[in-house]
Design a protein around this motif. Structure first.
Motif, PDB file in Angstrom:
ATOM      1  N   ARG A  42      17.142 -10.361   3.367  1.00 34.96           N
ATOM      2  CA  ARG A  42      17.372 -11.657   4.626  1.00 34.96           C
ATOM      3  C   ARG A  42      16.810 -10.873   5.795  1.00 34.96           C
ATOM      4  NH1 ARG A  42      22.004 -15.665   3.129  1.00 34.96           N
ATOM      5  NH2 ARG A  42      21.358 -15.905   0.819  1.00 34.96           N
ATOM      6  N   LYS A  43      16.345 -11.647   6.961  1.00 40.89           N
ATOM      7  CA  LYS A  43      16.220 -11.302   8.230  1.00 40.89           C
ATOM      8  C   LYS A  43      17.698 -11.383   8.936  1.00 40.89           C
ATOM      9  CE  LYS A  43      13.975 -12.524  12.579  1.00 40.89           C
ATOM     10  NZ  LYS A  43      13.021 -13.388  13.406  1.00 40.89           N
ATOM     11  N   VAL A  44      17.767  -9.880   9.550  1.00 43.10           N
ATOM     12  CA  VAL A  44      19.306  -9.803  10.100  1.00 43.10           C
ATOM     13  C   VAL A  44      19.186 -10.079  11.533  1.00 43.10           C
ATOM     14  CG1 VAL A  44      21.048  -7.901  10.348  1.00 43.10           C
ATOM     15  CG2 VAL A  44      19.543  -7.933   8.667  1.00 43.10           C
ATOM     16  N   SER A  45      20.312 -10.765  11.902  1.00 42.94           N
ATOM     17  CA  SER A  45      20.440 -11.205  13.428  1.00 42.94           C
ATOM     18  C   SER A  45      20.788 -10.034  14.129  1.00 42.94           C
ATOM     19  CB  SER A  45      21.497 -12.482  13.500  1.00 42.94           C
ATOM     20  OG  SER A  45      22.749 -11.819  13.326  1.00 42.94           O
ATOM     21  N   GLU A  46      20.623 -10.266  15.411  1.00 43.71           N
ATOM     22  CA  GLU A  46      21.024  -9.019  16.728  1.00 43.71           C
ATOM     23  C   GLU A  46      22.519  -8.992  16.344  1.00 43.71           C
ATOM     24  OE1 GLU A  46      20.137  -8.365  21.336  1.00 43.71           O
ATOM     25  OE2 GLU A  46      20.846 -10.396  20.487  1.00 43.71           O
ATOM     26  N   TYR A  47      23.155  -9.863  16.293  1.00 41.49           N
ATOM     27  CA  TYR A  47      24.905  -9.915  16.274  1.00 41.49           C
ATOM     28  C   TYR A  47      25.084  -8.960  15.100  1.00 41.49           C
ATOM     29  CZ  TYR A  47      29.712 -11.029  15.426  1.00 41.49           C
ATOM     30  OH  TYR A  47      30.813 -10.711  15.337  1.00 41.49           O
ATOM     31  N   ALA A  48      24.407  -9.233  13.976  1.00 38.00           N
ATOM     32  CA  ALA A  48      24.753  -8.654  12.637  1.00 38.00           C
ATOM     33  C   ALA A  48      24.410  -7.134  12.858  1.00 38.00           C
ATOM     34  CB  ALA A  48      24.118  -9.525  11.499  1.00 38.00           C
ATOM     35  N   THR A  49      23.598  -6.868  13.381  1.00 42.88           N
ATOM     36  CA  THR A  49      22.834  -5.405  13.538  1.00 42.88           C
ATOM     37  C   THR A  49      24.078  -4.633  14.257  1.00 42.88           C
ATOM     38  OG1 THR A  49      20.423  -6.033  13.517  1.00 42.88           O
ATOM     39  CG2 THR A  49      21.038  -3.994  14.437  1.00 42.88           C
ATOM     40  N   GLN A  50      24.560  -5.307  15.403  1.00 43.57           N
ATOM     41  CA  GLN A  50      25.602  -4.624  16.529  1.00 43.57           C
ATOM     42  C   GLN A  50      26.622  -4.425  15.810  1.00 43.57           C
ATOM     43  OE1 GLN A  50      25.230  -7.835  19.585  1.00 43.57           O
ATOM     44  NE2 GLN A  50      23.528  -6.781  20.302  1.00 43.57           N
ATOM     45  N   LEU A  51      27.202  -5.381  14.932  1.00 37.72           N
ATOM     46  CA  LEU A  51      28.521  -5.444  14.408  1.00 37.72           C
ATOM     47  C   LEU A  51      28.379  -4.357  13.110  1.00 37.72           C
ATOM     48  CD1 LEU A  51      31.247  -6.587  13.618  1.00 37.72           C
ATOM     49  CD2 LEU A  51      30.163  -8.339  11.976  1.00 37.72           C
ATOM     50  N   ALA A  52      27.061  -4.365  12.279  1.00 37.07           N
ATOM     51  CA  ALA A  52      26.931  -3.232  11.415  1.00 37.07           C
ATOM     52  C   ALA A  52      27.295  -1.714  11.929  1.00 37.07           C
ATOM     53  CB  ALA A  52      25.652  -3.506  10.641  1.00 37.07           C
ATOM     54  N   GLU A  53      26.730  -1.782  13.204  1.00 36.19           N
ATOM     55  CA  GLU A  53      26.904  -0.354  14.021  1.00 36.19           C
ATOM     56  C   GLU A  53      28.253  -0.096  14.253  1.00 36.19           C
ATOM     57  OE1 GLU A  53      24.494   2.960  14.451  1.00 36.19           O
ATOM     58  OE2 GLU A  53      23.869   0.927  13.849  1.00 36.19           O
ATOM     59  N   LYS A  54      29.073  -1.067  14.653  1.00 37.66           N
ATOM     60  CA  LYS A  54      30.291  -0.799  15.013  1.00 37.66           C
ATOM     61  C   LYS A  54      30.979  -0.357  13.861  1.00 37.66           C
ATOM     62  CE  LYS A  54      33.472  -3.796  15.046  1.00 37.66           C
ATOM     63  NZ  LYS A  54      34.274  -5.129  15.532  1.00 37.66           N
ATOM     64  N   GLN A  55      30.807  -1.209  12.585  1.00 32.67           N
ATOM     65  CA  GLN A  55      31.667  -1.012  11.352  1.00 32.67           C
ATOM     66  C   GLN A  55      31.410   0.498  10.889  1.00 32.67           C
ATOM     67  OE1 GLN A  55      33.619  -3.340  11.702  1.00 32.67           O
ATOM     68  NE2 GLN A  55      33.465  -4.293   9.408  1.00 32.67           N
ATOM     69  N   LYS A  56      30.078   0.838  11.068  1.00 27.81           N
ATOM     70  CA  LYS A  56      29.748   2.222  10.569  1.00 27.81           C
ATOM     71  C   LYS A  56      30.429   3.402  11.264  1.00 27.81           C
ATOM     72  CE  LYS A  56      25.409   3.910  11.407  1.00 27.81           C
ATOM     73  NZ  LYS A  56      24.101   4.155  11.516  1.00 27.81           N
ATOM     74  N   ALA A  57      30.409   2.957  12.670  1.00 28.19           N
ATOM     75  CA  ALA A  57      31.241   4.028  13.574  1.00 28.19           C
ATOM     76  C   ALA A  57      32.656   4.065  13.025  1.00 28.19           C
ATOM     77  CB  ALA A  57      30.979   3.768  14.958  1.00 28.19           C
ATOM     78  N   LYS A  58      33.228   3.090  12.907  1.00 30.07           N
ATOM     79  CA  LYS A  58      34.728   2.731  12.309  1.00 30.07           C
ATOM     80  C   LYS A  58      34.928   3.645  11.087  1.00 30.07           C
ATOM     81  CE  LYS A  58      36.528  -1.165  12.141  1.00 30.07           C
ATOM     82  NZ  LYS A  58      36.642  -2.643  12.164  1.00 30.07           N
ATOM     83  N   TYR A  59      34.071   3.435  10.158  1.00 28.66           N
ATOM     84  CA  TYR A  59      34.237   4.157   8.749  1.00 28.66           C
ATOM     85  C   TYR A  59      33.995   5.543   9.003  1.00 28.66           C
ATOM     86  CZ  TYR A  59      34.412  -0.211   6.139  1.00 28.66           C
ATOM     87  OH  TYR A  59      35.018  -1.331   5.667  1.00 28.66           O
ATOM     88  N   ILE A  60      33.076   5.925   9.722  1.00 26.15           N
ATOM     89  CA  ILE A  60      32.721   7.542  10.044  1.00 26.15           C
ATOM     90  C   ILE A  60      34.146   8.270  10.606  1.00 26.15           C
ATOM     91  CG2 ILE A  60      31.436   9.033  11.264  1.00 26.15           C
ATOM     92  CD1 ILE A  60      29.132   7.284  10.974  1.00 26.15           C
ATOM     93  N   TYR A  61      34.567   7.682  11.530  1.00 26.77           N
ATOM     94  CA  TYR A  61      35.791   8.142  12.207  1.00 26.77           C
ATOM     95  C   TYR A  61      37.085   7.789  11.630  1.00 26.77           C
ATOM     96  CZ  TYR A  61      32.574  10.144  15.635  1.00 26.77           C
ATOM     97  OH  TYR A  61      31.315  11.143  16.023  1.00 26.77           O
ATOM     98  N   GLY A  62      37.085   6.895  10.636  1.00 28.69           N
ATOM     99  CA  GLY A  62      38.326   6.592  10.045  1.00 28.69           C
ATOM    100  C   GLY A  62      39.187   5.804  10.969  1.00 28.69           C
TER     101      GLY A  62
END
Length: 201
Positions: A42-62
């Motif tokens: 599906r088309k991803v919203s701007e907010y979803a893209t930003q949220l995903a980037e934050k989640q990714k950073a959280k998982y990377i650094y624990g």
């Protein structure tokens, strides 16, 4: 404090990147997890893209949400570009530096070594994974822990990894944070500007 203890591959598949370490399953199943993983995207919203980037950073650094939010708040109060300062603060954490030096094979393992008092900072035992290091700090392996198989195995595998802001003396098992890394030196695939935009709303 609680940490994510679920399947690491599931997180990597969500972002289609080895976020929590390399895994062969990611190559075999290069689509998101779940029963709808293979369906048309599906088309991803701007907010979803930003949220995903934050989640990714959280998982990377624990980090968990509250810890990450505090780290962002600290970064926003410092001089410089907020996104870059955020990544620099994350990189300067003790558990991350232990991982970068090759003392532990993963950040999770590095966190465990710190908690169990196997790591020293400037000669003193520090058991706080979030401890913030400064330029010139020396990170070492406690004398009685130098014979640990986990540490020796990790050092033998990761000895080839070199980072411009770190120095490692293998014979003494002591590393040094030469300086806080520049954004261009940090290898993580994170678009920090998206995180700044998310928190700025």
């Amino acid at each position: 404090m609680a940490r994510y203890t679920g399947p690491k591959v599931r997180i990597s598949r969500r972002f289609n990147e080895p976020v929590m370490g390399e895994n062969k399953a990611l190559q075999k199943k290069n689509y998101p997890p779940g029963m709808h993983g293979k369906t048309k995207k599906r088309k991803v919203s701007e907010y979803a893209t930003q949220l995903a980037e934050k989640q990714k950073a959280k998982y990377i650094y624990g980090l968990l949400e509250r810890q990450f939010a505090k780290m962002f708040d600290k970064a926003s109060r410092k001089k410089g570009v907020t996104g870059e300062v955020l990544l620099q603060l994350l990189e300067a954490r003790l558990d991350n530096t232990v991982y970068r030096l090759g003392i532990a094979p993963t950040r999770r393992a590095a966190r465990q070594l710190v908690i169990h008092k196997h790591v020293t900072v400037n000669g003193e035992i520090v058991n706080i994974p979030s401890f913030s290091l400064k330029s010139g700090d020396e990170i070492g392996v406690r004398e009685r822990s130098k014979s640990l198989e986990t540490i020796s195995n990790s050092l033998s595998v990761q000895s080839a990894k070199k980072y411009a802001w770190l120095e490692w003396n293998n014979s003494e098992m002591i590393g040094k944070l030469l300086h806080i890394p520049l954004r261009s030196d940090i290898p993580e695939n994170i678009n920090e500007q998206l995180i700044v935009e998310l928190y700025s709303k």
